[in-house]
Design a protein around this motif. Structure first.
Motif, PDB file in Angstrom:
ATOM      1  N   GLU A  58      46.701  13.754 -36.883  1.00  0.00           N
ATOM      2  CA  GLU A  58      47.589  13.330 -35.802  1.00  0.00           C
ATOM      3  C   GLU A  58      46.904  12.329 -34.880  1.00  0.00           C
ATOM      4  N   GLN A  59      45.608  12.505 -34.663  1.00  0.00           N
ATOM      5  CA  GLN A  59      44.859  11.597 -33.798  1.00  0.00           C
ATOM      6  C   GLN A  59      44.870  10.179 -34.363  1.00  0.00           C
ATOM      7  N   GLY A  60      44.765  10.046 -35.669  1.00  0.00           N
ATOM      8  CA  GLY A  60      44.725   8.732 -36.288  1.00  0.00           C
ATOM      9  C   GLY A  60      46.071   8.051 -36.395  1.00  0.00           C
ATOM     10  N   THR A  61      47.163   8.801 -36.272  1.00  0.00           N
ATOM     11  CA  THR A  61      48.498   8.225 -36.439  1.00  0.00           C
ATOM     12  C   THR A  61      49.401   8.489 -35.239  1.00  0.00           C
ATOM     13  N   ALA A  62      48.832   8.808 -34.088  1.00  0.00           N
ATOM     14  CA  ALA A  62      49.634   9.187 -32.929  1.00  0.00           C
ATOM     15  C   ALA A  62      50.553   8.064 -32.441  1.00  0.00           C
ATOM     16  N   ASP A  63      50.114   6.804 -32.528  1.00  0.00           N
ATOM     17  CA  ASP A  63      50.889   5.696 -31.984  1.00  0.00           C
ATOM     18  C   ASP A  63      51.722   4.966 -33.032  1.00  0.00           C
ATOM     19  N   LEU A  64      51.802   5.496 -34.239  1.00  0.00           N
ATOM     20  CA  LEU A  64      52.551   4.831 -35.296  1.00  0.00           C
ATOM     21  C   LEU A  64      53.978   5.341 -35.364  1.00  0.00           C
ATOM     22  N   SER A  65      54.899   4.444 -35.634  1.00  0.00           N
ATOM     23  CA  SER A  65      56.282   4.841 -35.866  1.00  0.00           C
ATOM     24  C   SER A  65      56.525   5.052 -37.349  1.00  0.00           C
ATOM     25  N   VAL A  66      55.969   4.174 -38.164  1.00  0.00           N
ATOM     26  CA  VAL A  66      56.139   4.230 -39.617  1.00  0.00           C
ATOM     27  C   VAL A  66      54.813   3.889 -40.272  1.00  0.00           C
ATOM     28  N   GLN A  67      54.498   4.603 -41.326  1.00  0.00           N
ATOM     29  CA  GLN A  67      53.314   4.281 -42.117  1.00  0.00           C
ATOM     30  C   GLN A  67      53.760   4.201 -43.566  1.00  0.00           C
ATOM     31  N   ILE A  68      53.535   3.063 -44.183  1.00  0.00           N
ATOM     32  CA  ILE A  68      53.925   2.862 -45.576  1.00  0.00           C
ATOM     33  C   ILE A  68      52.755   3.262 -46.464  1.00  0.00           C
ATOM     34  N   PRO A 100      35.065  -0.817 -56.949  1.00  0.00           N
ATOM     35  CA  PRO A 100      35.528  -2.215 -56.951  1.00  0.00           C
ATOM     36  C   PRO A 100      36.206  -2.568 -55.640  1.00  0.00           C
ATOM     37  N   PRO A 101      36.275  -3.854 -55.268  1.00  0.00           N
ATOM     38  CA  PRO A 101      36.937  -4.237 -54.027  1.00  0.00           C
ATOM     39  C   PRO A 101      38.421  -3.900 -54.084  1.00  0.00           C
ATOM     40  N   PRO A 102      39.039  -3.603 -52.939  1.00  0.00           N
ATOM     41  CA  PRO A 102      40.442  -3.208 -52.920  1.00  0.00           C
ATOM     42  C   PRO A 102      41.379  -4.353 -53.256  1.00  0.00           C
ATOM     43  N   THR A 103      42.487  -3.989 -53.886  1.00  0.00           N
ATOM     44  CA  THR A 103      43.519  -4.989 -54.202  1.00  0.00           C
ATOM     45  C   THR A 103      44.815  -4.678 -53.464  1.00  0.00           C
ATOM     46  N   ALA A 104      44.847  -3.576 -52.754  1.00  0.00           N
ATOM     47  CA  ALA A 104      46.052  -3.171 -52.034  1.00  0.00           C
ATOM     48  C   ALA A 104      45.644  -2.479 -50.747  1.00  0.00           C
ATOM     49  N   CYS A 105      46.618  -2.070 -49.974  1.00  0.00           N
ATOM     50  CA  CYS A 105      46.330  -1.550 -48.645  1.00  0.00           C
ATOM     51  C   CYS A 105      47.291  -0.441 -48.269  1.00  0.00           C
ATOM     52  N   TRP A 106      47.044   0.160 -47.115  1.00  0.00           N
ATOM     53  CA  TRP A 106      48.019   1.037 -46.476  1.00  0.00           C
ATOM     54  C   TRP A 106      48.384   0.381 -45.157  1.00  0.00           C
ATOM     55  N   MET A 107      49.543   0.718 -44.616  1.00  0.00           N
ATOM     56  CA  MET A 107      49.959   0.142 -43.326  1.00  0.00           C
ATOM     57  C   MET A 107      50.428   1.239 -42.416  1.00  0.00           C
TER      58      MET A 107
END
Length: 170
Positions: A49-59, A163-170
């Motif tokens: 919760e601490q890491g996502t407290a200010d987010l409305s949506v996370q994809i 390996p280096p990342p090719t995608a992400c989270w938002m």
């Protein structure tokens, strides 16, 4: 009948004492396990919760072990009416090595590396630098303050084992 029961209890005092002890210890073990599980759950829930407290949506990707969400999705999300900001992030499990080349053991939860996002670009709260500066080039990392108090050298070279990342989270 009562007389026979009392005589039997008197004849087998040790058996009665051990039976009572077994019930008490069993109950204490189950209670302790439930308290420990609840405490652990609350700790991890608080961290999440601490890491996502200010987010409305996370994809997130459909398969959490998959490649992630393509970086281009951030641009698409910004075009949606009402979206103020979309910041892609990269994360994954990391191993920090001591100056002598051995893996650093924190004794806590697994270490997770995340992409550094400048505070002015961050969505919601961001990490605060206590000492030093933000990473500016390949091979530079930011570590929690407690790590450098241990055995990790400030001059240690970070090594990538995946390996280096090719995608992400938002």
């Amino acid at each position: 009948m009562l007389r026979v029961s009392l005589r039997n209890i008197a004849a087998h005092k040790v058996r009665l004492l051990l039976s009572v002890l077994a019930v008490v210890l069993g109950t204490a073990f189950v209670t302790g396990s439930l308290v420990f599980t609840s405490t652990l759950k609350n700790t991890f829930d608080g961290l999440l919760e601490q890491g996502t407290a200010d987010l409305s949506v996370q994809i997130e990707p459909a398969d959490p072990r998959g490649a992630g969400v393509p970086f281009g999705v951030a641009e698409e999300v910004l075009e949606v009416p009402g979206v103020a900001a979309a910041v892609p992030g990269v994360s994954g499990t990391v191993v920090v090595f001591n100056a002598d080349g051995t893996p650093y053991q924190s004794g806590g939860a697994p270490s997770e590396g995340i992409a550094w996002i400048e505070p002015e670009r961050a969505v919601g709260s961001s990490n605060e630098l206590v000492d030093g500066r933000a990473p500016a080039a390949d091979g530079e990392v930011v570590l929690p303050a407690g790590v450098l108090e241990g055995r990790v050298s400030r001059s240690a070279t970070p090594r990538r084992s995946t390996p280096p990342p090719t995608a992400c989270w938002m």
